[in-house]
Design an enzyme around this catalytic site. Structure first.
Site, PDB file in Angstrom:
ATOM      1  N   LYS A  27      41.691  34.964  46.288  1.00 10.24           N
ATOM      2  CA  LYS A  27      40.346  35.444  45.974  1.00 10.24           C
ATOM      3  C   LYS A  27      39.457  35.345  47.215  1.00 10.24           C
ATOM      4  O   LYS A  27      39.684  34.497  48.069  1.00 10.24           O
ATOM      5  CB  LYS A  27      39.725  34.559  44.882  1.00 10.24           C
ATOM      6  CG  LYS A  27      40.286  34.751  43.492  1.00 10.24           C
ATOM      7  CD  LYS A  27      39.589  33.850  42.488  1.00 10.24           C
ATOM      8  CE  LYS A  27      40.142  34.028  41.093  1.00 10.24           C
ATOM      9  NZ  LYS A  27      39.892  35.366  40.514  1.00 10.24           N
ATOM     10  N   ARG A  46      47.281  35.551  32.022  1.00 10.51           N
ATOM     11  CA  ARG A  46      48.180  36.192  31.055  1.00 10.51           C
ATOM     12  C   ARG A  46      49.606  35.685  31.218  1.00 10.51           C
ATOM     13  O   ARG A  46      50.378  35.669  30.264  1.00 10.51           O
ATOM     14  CB  ARG A  46      48.076  37.722  31.189  1.00 10.51           C
ATOM     15  CG  ARG A  46      48.499  38.254  32.524  1.00 10.51           C
ATOM     16  CD  ARG A  46      47.957  39.655  32.802  1.00 10.51           C
ATOM     17  NE  ARG A  46      46.560  39.652  33.230  1.00 10.51           N
ATOM     18  CZ  ARG A  46      45.850  40.740  33.507  1.00 10.51           C
ATOM     19  NH1 ARG A  46      46.385  41.947  33.379  1.00 10.51           N
ATOM     20  NH2 ARG A  46      44.600  40.652  33.900  1.00 10.51           N
TER      21      ARG A  46
HETATM   22  N1  BES Z   1      40.130  33.577  36.112  1.00  9.20           N
HETATM   23  C1  BES Z   1      40.088  34.935  36.530  1.00  9.20           C
HETATM   24  C2  BES Z   1      39.065  35.752  35.728  1.00  9.20           C
HETATM   25  C3  BES Z   1      37.636  35.560  36.103  1.00  9.20           C
HETATM   26  C4  BES Z   1      37.139  36.073  37.283  1.00  9.20           C
HETATM   27  C5  BES Z   1      36.778  34.959  35.233  1.00  9.20           C
HETATM   28  C6  BES Z   1      35.813  35.937  37.584  1.00  9.20           C
HETATM   29  C7  BES Z   1      35.445  34.838  35.526  1.00  9.20           C
HETATM   30  C8  BES Z   1      34.956  35.323  36.711  1.00  9.20           C
HETATM   31  C9  BES Z   1      41.442  35.580  36.338  1.00  9.20           C
HETATM   32  O1  BES Z   1      42.534  34.772  36.523  1.00  9.20           O
HETATM   33  C10 BES Z   1      41.529  36.678  37.332  1.00  9.20           C
HETATM   34  O2  BES Z   1      41.539  36.381  38.484  1.00  9.20           O
HETATM   35  N2  BES Z   1      41.590  37.908  36.849  1.00  9.20           N
HETATM   36  C11 BES Z   1      41.636  39.035  37.720  1.00  9.20           C
HETATM   37  C12 BES Z   1      42.605  40.019  37.131  1.00  9.20           C
HETATM   38  C13 BES Z   1      42.935  41.140  38.051  1.00  9.20           C
HETATM   39  C14 BES Z   1      43.747  40.634  39.238  1.00  9.20           C
HETATM   40  C15 BES Z   1      43.714  42.182  37.298  1.00  9.20           C
HETATM   41  C16 BES Z   1      40.233  39.625  37.792  1.00  9.20           C
HETATM   42  O3  BES Z   1      39.543  39.648  36.796  1.00  9.20           O
HETATM   43  O4  BES Z   1      39.847  40.010  38.891  1.00  9.20           O
HETATM   44 MN    MN Z   2      43.111  34.698  38.563  1.00  8.61          MN
END
Ligand code: BES
Ligand code: MN
Ligand code: ZN
Length: 486
Positions: free
Chosen positions: A270, A344
Site C-alpha cells: 500500500k 477474502r
Molecule cells: N483492508 C483493506 C480494505 C480497506 C482499505 C479498508 C482502505 C478501509 C480503508 C483491504 O484488505 C484491501 O486492501 N482491499 C483492497 C482490495 C483491492 C486490492 C481489490 C482495496 O480496497 O483497495
Molecule cells: Mn488489503
C-alpha cells in the site's frame, strides 16, 4: 454503570440528588407537571429565543434556585425516536463532559413514556460519550467522571427502563471491548493478542474457546489463509469461541470476523499515507468478540459461534506473490493477483471451515474494501446477501440499534470479473464495483449456507482528529442475535 431507576413524576425532579440532571424534552411546549423552577426557566428561555421545542435544542443551567442538582441540561429529543434521542443525549453530554459532574440523572418530560428502546439508547449514548482510549496513552486527559446513576420515570415504566438499560449496558460493554482491541496498535494487538482476548472472554463468561495454530490449519488444508499469513513473523491464530446459551440441538448463529491485525498490502504494498489505519483491519474480528461479550452478558438463550482467522499481511522473502496460485480449504484454487486483497483469502477458508457447525445462518464481518467506503461513506455498512429474509433481519437490526447498513447487489454478472486463466478464480475483479466483486468472491464459498456479508470498511473506525475505532457493528450484530432468540 450504576443505574438506579428512581420512581418520580416530573413533579419530583427538583429534588433529585445528582450532580447533573438531564431533562429530555419531548413536547412542543413546556411539559406539563414540571417542577416550577424548571418550568419557569424553560418558559423564559423559550420566550427569549434561547430554547425552541425542536430536535437537538439544548439549554444549560447552573445552580438553579430550588433545584437540588447543581447542573440542569434540557435537550429536545424531537419525536423521541432513536436518532434524535441519541443526538440530543450526545449534545447534552458534550456540555457536561468536562464539568465536575459525576452522578447523572436523566428523565423524559412531556407526554412521552419511557420505552425499553429509549433506555437502551440512553445507556449506549452515555457509554459512547464517556469512552476514552488510554491503553498506550496513559497521559490522556483523565476519563470523564460522568456516570449514569439514575433514570427518573413513572412506576409503570420501571420494568421497560430496567430491561432497556440492561441491554444497552451489555451492548456498550461489547462495543467498548471492540474499540479497545481495534484501537491498540499492530505491535500490541497481534493475532496472539486477539487469541488471548478470546480466551479471557471465555474464562470470564463461560465461552468455549479453541485456538488453531499454523500446524492445525496446514493439516486442515487452509491454503488460502496460510498464504496470507506466510509473509509474517507473527504466528497466525484461528480462533473459535462458542457461547452455548441455547438448547443442545439448536443450530448456531455463526459470526466470522476478518482478523488482519495489520494490512501492509503485502508484496502489492500500500502507499504509506495513512497506512497506520490498517491496524484497524481487525475491526470485523473485534466486533465478533464484542458481540460474544454482549450476548454472554445478557445470558441470551442462543447458540452463537464466533470464528476469527487472524494474521498479519506483510511483504517478505516468504510472502505470497502476485500470480501465485493457492488451494483453499474448499478445494477451489485461487490466483492471487493482488496480495492486498487478503481479507477474502482468509475469510474464504473460515467460511468453508464453519460448514461443520451446520449454522442456522452465517454472517461475516470485514473491513474488506476501500470501494465500499467510496460507495457508502462512513454512515452505513455494506450488506450483501442472496437471502432476502436474512438481509431484512440484518437491516432491521441495524436500524433498531442505530448502527445502520445498506443492502448492495450480488447479481451473477459481477462474478465474471473473477475469471482467471490459471485457477478457479482470481482474487480481484478490477476497480469497478470492487465491494461487490469482493462479496461475489466470498459467495463462492458459501453456497451451502444461509449467508450474509457486512463490509465495514467505512464504519469500523473514524479518521482525522477523532481517529479511533467505533466498535461498529456490535450494536447491529447484538440486536440481530437477540431478535433470533425470541
Ligand atoms: N483492508 C483493506 C480494505 C480497506 C482499505 C479498508 C482502505 C478501509 C480503508 C483491504 O484488505 C484491501 O486492501 N482491499 C483492497 C482490495 C483491492 C486490492 C481489490 C482495496 O480496497 O483497495
Ligand atoms: Mn488489503
Ligand atoms: Zn485488509
Amino acid at each position: 454503570m450504576d443505574f438506579k431507576t428512581q420512581v418520580a413524576g416530573s413533579a419530583g425532579l427538583a429534588g433529585v440528588a445528582a450532580d447533573a440532571l438531564l431533562v429530555l424534552v419531548a413536547s412542543a411546549a413546556v411539559p406539563e407537571g414540571l417542577d416550577d423552577p424548571l418550568a419557569e426557566m424553560l418558559a423564559a428561555a423559550a420566550k427569549e429565543g434561547d430554547f425552541a421545542f425542536k430536535a437537538g435544542q439544548t439549554l444549560y443551567a447552573y445552580r438553579l434556585a430550588g433545584v437540588k442538582s447543581s447542573r440542569v441540561v434540557f435537550a429536545h429529543v424531537g419525536d423521541g425516536t432513536n436518532k434524535p434521542l441519541r443526538k440530543a443525549i450526545a449534545a447534552s453530554l458534550a456540555l457536561l463532559k468536562d464539568s465536575g459532574a459525576a452522578r447523572l440523572a436523566v428523565t423524559l418530560a412531556g407526554a412521552a413514556e419511557w420505552t425499553a428502546a429509549q433506555a437502551e439508547t440512553l445507556a449506549t449514548a452515555v457509554a459512547e460519550a464517556t469512552y476514552l482510549y488510554r491503553a498506550t496513552k496513559p497521559s490522556a486527559a483523565a476519563p470523564s467522571k460522568l456516570v449514569l446513576t439514575s433514570v427518573v420515570c413513572a412506576k409503570a415504566e420501571v420494568a421497560a427502563v430496567a430491561a432497556g438499560l440492561k441491554r444497552g449496558e451489555a451492548i456498550a460493554a461489547g462495543t467498548a471491548l471492540a474499540r479497545e482491541c481495534a484501537n491498540r496498535p499492530g505491535n500490541v494487538c497481534t493475532p496472539s493478542y486477539l487469541a488471548e482476548q478470546a480466551q479471557r472472554l471465555g474464562k470470564e463468561h463461560g465461552l468455549k474457546v479453541e485456538i488453531l495454530e499454523r500446524k492445525d490449519c496446514e493439516k486442515l488444508g487452509m491454503g488460502s489463509f496460510l498464504a496470507v499469513a506466510q509473509g509474517s513473523e507473527e504466528p497466525l491464530k484461528f480462533i473459535v469461541a462458542r457461547w452455548n446459551g441455547g438448547a443442545k440441538g439448536d443450530a448456531p448463529i455463526v459470526l466470522v470476523g476478518k482478523g488482519i491485525t495489520f494490512d501492509t498490502g503485502g508484496i502489492s504494498i500500500k502507499p504509506s499515507g495513512e497506512m497506520d489505519e490498517m491496524k484497524f483491519d481487525m475491526g470485523g474480528a473485534a466486533s465478533v468478540l464484542g458481540t460474544l461479550k454482549a450476548v454472554a452478558l445478557l445470558k441470551a438463550k442462543v447458540n452463537l459461534i464466533g470464528v476469527i482467522p487472524a494474521c498479519e499481511n506483510m511483504p517478505s522473502g516468504r510472502a505470497v506473490k502476485p500470480g501465485d496460485v493457492v488451494t483453499s480449504l474448499s478445494g477451489q484454487t485461487i490466483e492471487v493477483l493482488n496480495t492486498d486483497a487478503e481479507g477474502r483469502l482468509i475469510l474464504c477458508d473460515a467460511l468453508t471451515y464453519v460448514e461443520r457447525f451446520k449454522p442456522a445462518v452465517t454472517v461475516d464481518i470485514a473491513t474488506l474494501t476501500g470501494a465500499c467506503v467510496i460507495a457508502l461513506g462512513h454512515h452505513r455498512s455494506g450488506l450483501f446477501s442472496p437471502d432476502d429474509a436474512l438481509a431484512a433481519e440484518l437491516l432491521t437490526a441495524g436500524e433498531q440499534a442505530g448502527d445502520p447498513a445498506w443492502r448492495m447487489p450480488l447479481d451473477e454478472e459481477y462474478d465474471e470479473a473473477l475469471k482467471s486463466n490459471f485457477a478457479d478464480m482470481g482474487n480481484v475483479g478490477g476497480r469497478a464495483g470492487g465491494a461487490v466483486t469482493a462479496a461475489k468472491f466470498l459467495q463462492r464459498y458459501t453456497a451451502k449456507q444461509r449467508w450474509a456479508h457486512l463490509d465495514i470498511a467505512g464504519t469500523a473506525w473514524k479518521s482525522g482528529a477523532a481517529k479511533g475505532a467505533t466498535g461498529r457493528p456490535v450494536p447491529l450484530l447484538t440486536h440481530f442475535v437477540l431478535a433470533r432468540t425470541k
